[in-house]
Write an enzyme that holds these catalytic residues in place. Sequence first.
Site, PDB file in Angstrom:
ATOM      1  N   ARG A  32     -17.617  -0.323  46.074  1.00  0.00           N
ATOM      2  CA  ARG A  32     -17.414  -1.552  45.297  1.00  0.00           C
ATOM      3  C   ARG A  32     -17.939  -1.394  43.874  1.00  0.00           C
ATOM      4  NH1 ARG A  32     -20.327  -6.208  48.440  1.00  0.00           N
ATOM      5  NH2 ARG A  32     -21.845  -4.550  48.765  1.00  0.00           N
ATOM      6  N   LYS A  35     -28.218   1.838  51.213  1.00  0.00           N
ATOM      7  CA  LYS A  35     -26.907   2.096  51.826  1.00  0.00           C
ATOM      8  C   LYS A  35     -25.952   2.801  50.871  1.00  0.00           C
ATOM      9  CE  LYS A  35     -25.015  -1.630  53.271  1.00  0.00           C
ATOM     10  NZ  LYS A  35     -24.132  -1.982  52.136  1.00  0.00           N
ATOM     11  N   THR A  38     -26.798   4.596  48.178  1.00  0.00           N
ATOM     12  CA  THR A  38     -27.355   5.937  47.956  1.00  0.00           C
ATOM     13  C   THR A  38     -26.988   6.866  49.105  1.00  0.00           C
ATOM     14  OG1 THR A  38     -29.203   5.022  46.692  1.00  0.00           O
ATOM     15  CG2 THR A  38     -29.502   7.229  47.612  1.00  0.00           C
ATOM     16  N   TRP A  71     -31.724  10.926  48.521  1.00  0.00           N
ATOM     17  CA  TRP A  71     -32.290  10.447  47.250  1.00  0.00           C
ATOM     18  C   TRP A  71     -33.011  11.596  46.552  1.00  0.00           C
ATOM     19  CZ3 TRP A  71     -36.955  10.257  44.804  1.00  0.00           C
ATOM     20  CH2 TRP A  71     -37.042   9.412  43.684  1.00  0.00           C
ATOM     21  N   LYS A 104     -31.420  -7.926  41.668  1.00  0.00           N
ATOM     22  CA  LYS A 104     -31.054  -6.811  42.549  1.00  0.00           C
ATOM     23  C   LYS A 104     -30.957  -5.489  41.797  1.00  0.00           C
ATOM     24  CE  LYS A 104     -27.595  -5.563  46.050  1.00  0.00           C
ATOM     25  NZ  LYS A 104     -27.031  -4.353  45.480  1.00  0.00           N
ATOM     26  N   PHE A 164     -24.203  -5.495  52.772  1.00  0.00           N
ATOM     27  CA  PHE A 164     -25.318  -6.010  53.561  1.00  0.00           C
ATOM     28  C   PHE A 164     -25.358  -5.355  54.944  1.00  0.00           C
ATOM     29  CE2 PHE A 164     -24.956  -9.880  50.666  1.00  0.00           C
ATOM     30  CZ  PHE A 164     -26.010  -9.465  49.881  1.00  0.00           C
ATOM     31  N   PHE A 217     -38.294   8.277  53.465  1.00  0.00           N
ATOM     32  CA  PHE A 217     -39.286   8.026  52.421  1.00  0.00           C
ATOM     33  C   PHE A 217     -40.505   8.909  52.697  1.00  0.00           C
ATOM     34  CE2 PHE A 217     -36.615   4.368  52.012  1.00  0.00           C
ATOM     35  CZ  PHE A 217     -36.734   3.949  50.701  1.00  0.00           C
ATOM     36  N   ALA A 246     -20.627 -10.068  50.033  1.00  0.00           N
ATOM     37  CA  ALA A 246     -20.527  -9.821  51.471  1.00  0.00           C
ATOM     38  C   ALA A 246     -21.041 -10.990  52.306  1.00  0.00           C
ATOM     39  CB  ALA A 246     -21.290  -8.555  51.844  1.00  0.00           C
TER      40      ALA A 246
END
Length: 558
Positions: free
Chosen positions: A97, A74, A76, A413, A108, A304, A385, A276
């Site tokens: 954030r 998200k 990215t 990406w 993470k 999230f 992907f 979140a």
Amino acid sequence: MTHLTDAQIAKNAMADILPIGKIAQKLGLSADDIEQYGKYKAKIDPKSTFTKSNKNGKLILVTAINPTPAGEGKTTLSIGLADALAHIGENVALALREPSLGPVFGIKGGAAGGGLSQVLPMEDINLHFTGDFHAITSSVNLLAALIDNHIYQGNELDINPKKVVWRRALDMNDRQLRNIIGGMGKPTDGVIRPDGFDITVASEVMAVFCLAKDLDDLKHRLGEMIVAYRFDNTPVFAKDLHAHGAMAALLKEAIKPNLVQTIEGTPTLIHGGPFANIAHGCNSVIATRTALNLADFVVTEAGFGADLGAEKFCDIKCRLANLRPDAVVIVTTVRALKYNGGVAKDELKSENLDALQKGLPNLLKHIDNIQTVFGLPCVVAINAFVSDTTDEIELIKKACQDKGVDVSVAKVWEQGGTGGIDLAKKVVALTQSENKFRFAYDTDQSIEDKITAIAQKIYGADGVKFSNDAKADMRKIQKLGLDKLPICMAKTQYSLSDNPKLLGRPSGFDIHIKNITISNGAGFLVALCGEMMKMPGLPKVPSANHIDVVDGDIIGLF
């Protein structure tokens, strides 16, 4: 590029990074409007920006399906979308954030994007940055020290030591500190009482910090925080201890938004970072408003999945700050949808249309929420992907188009902003479409009705089961006259339900409310669904084990 890690890509990009003064100029700011923290970071004085411009830009919210171990990307995608908007000639800023040290050193990892869609300087942002979180941690612990000192020095406020609800903070995952006994030792070492630590991003000060409109409002909100109860069960506020002024002094510089840039030089404001699944999961109101005042388009994200982040963004942040999203991007991946359809993580690279079909209802429920509950226009972004197949992409497109929602395959990406140009064009068009923004509930409703509205409308639950403790909490909150505050649901991020194992779009379930706490300074009530951790622990092999400094360079960050 595929053989490089995100950290290596970020390091290589630093060779072409612009001085932060040049980034400020893109927003119409001069050197006098920023306070530099080295060459590539700066603080912005929000007051000065409103004398420079009054753009009232378009607000683009990026949210996602429920997160999975496969990853959705998200942040990215948010970065890539902002760069893509710049590619098509729009004046754009990002509002994100700040990362917490706990997840960075835990499991993470970092939170500065990935591939060619990253914010720089990545290492600084993921570690100490400009010291905002340290200031918040100090502010939390100053208040804790003042509470215990007051009790020790005679307890004029008649605080019940067993009903101190204010906890200390540390921006690190440390399960050992979740529950402690303080004041052990000699009589001069304080009063013995139960205590504990929350991770900094779960503290109410973080929520207050991110919802305050300016420094004066911050100080007022800090004073309104409930820290304990007296022996007669009446609340004690931080202002009763005369703590809010000193706390605000610690946050005087931190409250100014941080300015950095993407790899492609898009201005990025990174400021604040509440959890979140426990708090409201959005960057600061001050940063968002500053960005909206300086750019024509502002891309921001909520933590999230849309059931947590987007719901709280709308029902808490937008309500309290008088904001309105102009368009919403719902991020998904083929892999994550197959995981929701029952495929194991190590088998997600193989085409599986049956599993994808079973996982799609999760995405479709989030679309329903954005369109029907909140009345907002949205587009689905498939974060691409290499393992994605044409048939899988087409299946997602058809399911979304049947609901009248457009889909864009984003390759940010791998390609940076150019990989998101199609998405950027669709987002710009969306901001011109019909917008019937509304909230999921009215704050004048009872606490029970507000929680039930979220559970049924957003999660798809049959109803809500309140524990005896939660019922007692509701009676206490009503007696205090705080029952008209909005609701912040503390729930697992992995499912629309409160059971993390129920993937896809579960049905026939209830939401279980364990208790309800008051975040009076932040301005919301926290409804706890089951066991929610406010101080995470480290995994068996934490990310910290792989982070090192070699020849002056940080390695292994992510």
